[in-house]
Scaffold this active site. Structure first.
Site, PDB file in Angstrom:
ATOM      1  N   HIS A   1      -1.741  -3.069  -1.411  1.00  0.00           N
ATOM      2  CA  HIS A   1      -0.507  -3.372  -1.897  1.00  0.00           C
ATOM      3  C   HIS A   1      -0.333  -5.012  -2.325  1.00  0.00           C
ATOM      4  O   HIS A   1       0.690  -5.377  -2.221  1.00  0.00           O
ATOM      5  CB  HIS A   1       0.458  -3.144  -0.755  1.00  0.00           C
ATOM      6  CG  HIS A   1       0.732  -1.462  -0.560  1.00  0.00           C
ATOM      7  ND1 HIS A   1       1.549  -0.594  -1.045  1.00  0.00           N
ATOM      8  CD2 HIS A   1       0.057  -0.820   0.405  1.00  0.00           C
ATOM      9  CE1 HIS A   1       1.271   0.359  -0.772  1.00  0.00           C
ATOM     10  NE2 HIS A   1       0.439   0.477   0.059  1.00  0.00           N
TER      11      HIS A   1
ATOM     12  N   ASN B   1       6.075   5.000   1.199  1.00  0.00           N
ATOM     13  CA  ASN B   1       5.481   5.120  -0.335  1.00  0.00           C
ATOM     14  C   ASN B   1       6.458   6.150  -1.026  1.00  0.00           C
ATOM     15  O   ASN B   1       7.378   6.810  -0.696  1.00  0.00           O
ATOM     16  CB  ASN B   1       4.064   5.838  -0.088  1.00  0.00           C
ATOM     17  CG  ASN B   1       2.932   4.761   0.078  1.00  0.00           C
ATOM     18  OD1 ASN B   1       3.112   3.627  -0.059  1.00  0.00           O
ATOM     19  ND2 ASN B   1       1.895   5.422   0.695  1.00  0.00           N
TER      20      ASN B   1
HETATM   21 FE1  HDD Z   1      -0.222   0.642   4.464  1.00  0.00          FE
HETATM   22  C1  HDD Z   1       0.442  -2.306   3.510  1.00  0.00           C
HETATM   23  C2  HDD Z   1       2.362   1.955   2.985  1.00  0.00           C
HETATM   24  C3  HDD Z   1      -1.473   3.832   5.332  1.00  0.00           C
HETATM   25  C4  HDD Z   1      -2.495  -0.663   6.656  1.00  0.00           C
HETATM   26  N1  HDD Z   1       0.988  -0.187   3.683  1.00  0.00           N
HETATM   27  C5  HDD Z   1       1.248  -1.368   3.006  1.00  0.00           C
HETATM   28  C6  HDD Z   1       2.460  -1.507   2.206  1.00  0.00           C
HETATM   29  C7  HDD Z   1       3.019  -0.378   2.351  1.00  0.00           C
HETATM   30  C8  HDD Z   1       2.155   0.702   2.741  1.00  0.00           C
HETATM   31  C9  HDD Z   1       4.188  -0.008   1.710  1.00  0.00           C
HETATM   32  C10 HDD Z   1       3.058  -2.827   1.572  1.00  0.00           C
HETATM   33  C11 HDD Z   1       3.756  -3.602   2.711  1.00  0.00           C
HETATM   34  C12 HDD Z   1       4.343  -4.783   1.883  1.00  0.00           C
HETATM   35  O1  HDD Z   1       5.257  -4.491   0.831  1.00  0.00           O
HETATM   36  O2  HDD Z   1       4.043  -5.985   2.290  1.00  0.00           O
HETATM   37  N2  HDD Z   1       0.264   2.584   4.047  1.00  0.00           N
HETATM   38  C13 HDD Z   1       1.525   2.949   3.656  1.00  0.00           C
HETATM   39  C14 HDD Z   1       1.732   4.099   3.711  1.00  0.00           C
HETATM   40  C15 HDD Z   1       0.744   4.835   4.353  1.00  0.00           C
HETATM   41  C16 HDD Z   1      -0.138   3.698   4.517  1.00  0.00           C
HETATM   42  C17 HDD Z   1       3.180   4.870   3.424  1.00  0.00           C
HETATM   43  C18 HDD Z   1       0.279   6.185   4.817  1.00  0.00           C
HETATM   44  C19 HDD Z   1       1.433   6.837   5.215  1.00  0.00           C
HETATM   45  N3  HDD Z   1      -1.662   1.493   5.734  1.00  0.00           N
HETATM   46  C20 HDD Z   1      -1.983   2.886   5.728  1.00  0.00           C
HETATM   47  C21 HDD Z   1      -2.831   2.945   6.729  1.00  0.00           C
HETATM   48  C22 HDD Z   1      -3.293   1.794   7.235  1.00  0.00           C
HETATM   49  C23 HDD Z   1      -2.617   0.847   6.326  1.00  0.00           C
HETATM   50  C24 HDD Z   1      -3.715   4.317   7.406  1.00  0.00           C
HETATM   51  C25 HDD Z   1      -4.387   1.251   8.104  1.00  0.00           C
HETATM   52  C26 HDD Z   1      -4.550   1.864   9.312  1.00  0.00           C
HETATM   53  N4  HDD Z   1      -1.053  -1.145   5.047  1.00  0.00           N
HETATM   54  C27 HDD Z   1      -1.871  -1.513   5.534  1.00  0.00           C
HETATM   55  C28 HDD Z   1      -2.303  -2.992   5.714  1.00  0.00           C
HETATM   56  C29 HDD Z   1      -1.213  -3.584   4.624  1.00  0.00           C
HETATM   57  C30 HDD Z   1      -0.699  -2.207   4.350  1.00  0.00           C
HETATM   58  C31 HDD Z   1      -3.572  -3.300   5.678  1.00  0.00           C
HETATM   59  C32 HDD Z   1      -1.844  -4.502   3.679  1.00  0.00           C
HETATM   60  C33 HDD Z   1      -0.705  -5.555   3.463  1.00  0.00           C
HETATM   61  C34 HDD Z   1       0.054  -5.326   4.751  1.00  0.00           C
HETATM   62  O3  HDD Z   1      -0.305  -4.369   5.583  1.00  0.00           O
HETATM   63  O4  HDD Z   1       1.066  -5.946   5.027  1.00  0.00           O
HETATM   64  O5  HDD Z   1      -2.096  -3.335   7.128  1.00  0.00           O
END
Ligand code: HDD
Length: 711
Positions: free
Chosen positions: A98, A171
């Protein structure tokens, strides 16, 4: 003493005239030239005087301190050093997924108290508004990639409630690829650029992604969604949002109700077609963020309604699938979406980095009256977000950054860490204590209480058998689409798998498709040039053939029947009918649509009644892919000269190929002939030969695309 070198040891001349020595004018700008001809602008007022970060006023921001006009730079030049030092440290790590996103401020307004379900303060008072910040994003692309990638869109909502920040980090798709967060690093590694070559990025049409996915049958429902038009939304404003997981609402009596969150766009859903998406990325990589920015600048505030699917343990135990499985959804026809409030985005950020880049969403940010479930994906996410923010924002104090700070009072005894902006005052940084009777203490009445779920079981690495059906909802999604959408989905699979070099990966994917829909599998196999069909992939559980279609899953079955918020590109030439243009502009404005004029030059056109109509785009930079519908208001001579321009021919051929409605004056004929579409003008094309034709055109545009044109 040479003219060039004014300073020598011994007879140091009086300080040279510190002021730039020659006033000059660049049309509207008054400047001054320095001795070397460099341009100086100086502060008009005391409060305009530039300073260093330390507050020291600056006399010259153009020249490094040096010994002699052509001599070495002086190490003591603290202004130069500080300015370059800070510049060298401007970048922070982009998000690991993202990375490319766009944030906007707004508010959430509650329609009716939800006390029955939750004691969350934000859900108690009808009409109450809560500040909010939303960040939309793509997933796979790097920070500088393009907007119209085929990809999931992040829909992250931060609600600054009176009881702390509540982050619904969703999402635009209600299910996900994987069931257990353990697989998220693998999923992201597979989707992003290969580590040995650093391409392809911002796309899944490559071997690594499909190799992984073809070995993860749990992702097949998500594959249907990302190969559908949902993954190429026309605008952040025209897409749904979902919390994905099952959460809990808990009321004052401690009673839990399961809940799934939905964001329903007021302007309805709309996507582009894939050929259009590829061309938009070339014409305007910032298409979605520009769309959002323009809408808010114009006061056309995007709005969604918050919906909740509310259900109890009894429903959950009887439902065909496990409500803890993030690869499954609950059809809206089985549990209706109860609309409870609205989210309005009405304020752009002041600074992209300060707000959008630094905002930190965490799924663990919840408030009293809301709670988690044991969804293994959510459980893993709750760890990951806090962890990643520390890496990205340089330490544990990212809530000291304004966009992350709660807007309610907060009291705690946490201290220190990098970039601490506020530490507790006094000697007390522990609890219990006797020094500070009024200091932060727990509150049973007001504090957060986890739902008293009764948990037990053996400690083991195990996946629930109730998660094992990987094809039935994929099939349900596919069969719920209109034929047009099914064709787009098949075309997307063909496009993506055609980019896969290793044939066995393509074959594996077709074997999975056979468990979803045989016709889909055959179409994809045929278009991939496969000489024989593989056998269906073994399935942990057979596909259910009895699931009801869910019309809510189709975009086209839920059209807005409005052209509000959309954009018409009007290609004009000198000698065009100015009154007709006025009539079209008026009708578009009444519909809530925007008109942009595209012309041979950015200087605009002179209509046949001698009026100057400004242009917003030159034809080469204003292709029809940037618009939802087009109109040609040209003179015969204008059409003849446009006919010689490839960009003008593309303007009309692309509009036709992308099923757009097109209005035109009879004089446009020469351009249609040159573009080879004169015989293809169909009911989606409206001849503007009478007053009512303009309104006919606008009412047709409410269908958004003329899908009957599909070959
Ligand atoms: Fe995630 C970012 C949504 C699965 C780990 N995720 C991130 C963002 C969104 C989502 C909207 C951007 C946030 C922003 O705008 O700063 N992610 C989801 C959704 C998921 C999902 C709806 C499944 C239902 N994500 C998911 C999993 C993991 C992560 C399974 C880890 C176990 N997501 C992250 C992260 C991020 C992230 C690596 C990367 C940047 C951040 O968190 O701030 O922690």
């Amino acid at each position: 003493m040479s003219k060039k070198d004014s300073t020598t040891h011994g007879n140091v001349p009086a300080a040279p005239n510190r002021k730039p020595y020659k006033q000059a004018k660049f049309n509207d700008q008054h400047v001054a030239f320095g001795r070397g001809g460099e341009v100086h602008q100086t502060a008009d007022h005391e409060h305009d005087i530039m300073t260093t970060q330390q507050g020291t006023p600056v006399s010259d921001d153009q020249n490094t301190l040096r010994v002699g006009a052509r001599g070495p730079a002086a190490l003591e030049d603290f202004h130069f050093r500080e300015k370059l030092f800070h510049f060298d440290h401007e970048r922070i790590p982009e998000r690991v997924v993202h990375a490319r996103g766009y944030g906007v401020h707004g508010f959430f307004e509650l329609y009716e108290p939800l006390t029955k379900y939750s004691n969350a303060d934000i859900l108690q008072r009808k009409g109450e508004k809560t500040p909010a910040f939303v960040r939309f994003s793509t997933v796979a692309g790097n920070k500088g990639s393009f907007d119209l990638a085929r990809d999931v869109r992040g829909f992250a909502v931060k609600l600054y409630t009176k009881e702390g920040n509540w982050d619904i980090v969703g999402n635009n798709i209600p299910v996900f690829f994987i069931q257990d967060a353990m697989k998220f690093p693998d999923l992201v590694h597979a989707a992003k650029e290969a580590p040995d070559r650093a391409f392809p990025q911002a796309q899944t049409a490559h071997d690594n992604f499909w190799d992984f996915i073809s070995l993860m049958p749990e992702s097949m429902n998500m594959v249907m969604w990302i190969m559908s038009d949902r993954a190429i939304p026309r605008s952040f404003r025209f897409m749904e949002g979902f919390g994905v997981h099952t959460f809990r609402l808990v009321n004052a009596d401690g009673k839990s109700t399961f809940v799934k969150f939905h964001w329903k766009p007021k302007l309805g859903m709309q996507s582009v077609v894939w050929n259009e998406a590829m061309k938009i990325n070339g014409a305007d990589p910032d298409y979605h963020r520009r769309d959002m920015w323009q809408a808010i600048e114009m006061g056309d505030y995007p709005e969604w309604e918050l919906g909740m699917q509310l259900f109890d343990e009894d429903f959950a135990s009887k439902f065909d699938f496990d409500v803890l499985d993030a690869t499954k959804l609950i059809p809206e026809e089985e549990v209706p979406v109860k609309i409870v409030g609205r989210l309005v985005l009405d304020r752009l950020v002041d600074n992209f980095f300060a707000e959008t880049e630094q905002v930190a969403f965490c799924t663990q940010n919840i408030v009293p009256g809301v709670d988690f479930t044991n969804d293994p994906l959510l459980q893993g996410r709750n760890f990951s977000y806090l962890d990643t923010q520390v890496k990205r924002l340089g330490g544990p104090n990212f809530t000291h950054i304004p966009v992350n700070a709660p807007k309610c009072p907060f009291h705690h005894l946490q201290q220190d860490g990098h970039m601490a902006m506020h530490n507790p005052k006094g000697r007390v940084n522990y609890e219990p204590n006797s020094h500070q009777p009024g200091g932060p203490r727990e509150s049973v009445e007001k504090g957060f209480h986890s739902y008293h779920a009764n948990e037990n079981g053996e400690k083991d690495r195990v996946r629930s058998e109730s998660f094992a059906d990987h094809y039935s909802q994929a099939r349900q999604f596919y069969l719920s689409q209109t034929p047009v959408e099914q064709k787009h989905l098949a075309d997307a699979l063909i496009f993506e798998l055609s980019k896969v070099e290793i044939e066995i990966i393509r074959v594996r994917m077709v074997s999975h498709l056979l468990n979803i829909d045989e016709n889909l599998a055959k179409t994809v196999a045929e278009q991939l040039g496969m000489r024989q069909m593989p056998k269906a992939a073994d399935a942990a559980m057979p596909t259910r053939m009895d699931l009801q279609q869910s019309p809510a899953l189709s975009i086209l079955k839920n059209g807005p029947d409005s052209f509000k918020g959309r954009k018409i590109g009007v290609l004009m030439s000198d000698g065009a009918d100015g009154q007709l243009f006025e009539a079209l502009s008026k009708a578009a404005s009444q519909e809530g649509a925007i008109i942009e004029v595209v012309a041979p030059t950015i200087g605009g056109v002179i209509t046949k009644d001698g009026k100057h109509v400004k242009a917003q785009q030159k034809i080469d930079g204003g292709p029809s892919v940037l618009y939802d519908a087009v109109a040609l208001i040209v003179s015969a001579d204008g059409a003849a000269s446009l006919a010689k321009m490839p960009a003008a021919r593309d303007f009309v051929t692309d509009a036709m190929a992308h099923f757009k409605f097109m209005a035109y004056t009879a004089e446009a004929d020469a351009l249609f002939v040159a573009a080879g579409i004169r015989t293809k003008l169909d009911a989606g094309c409206v001849l503007l030969n009478q007053d009512k034709a303009v309104n006919d055109f606008i009412s047709k545009c409410r269908m958004l695309r003329f899908w009957e044109r599909t070959p």
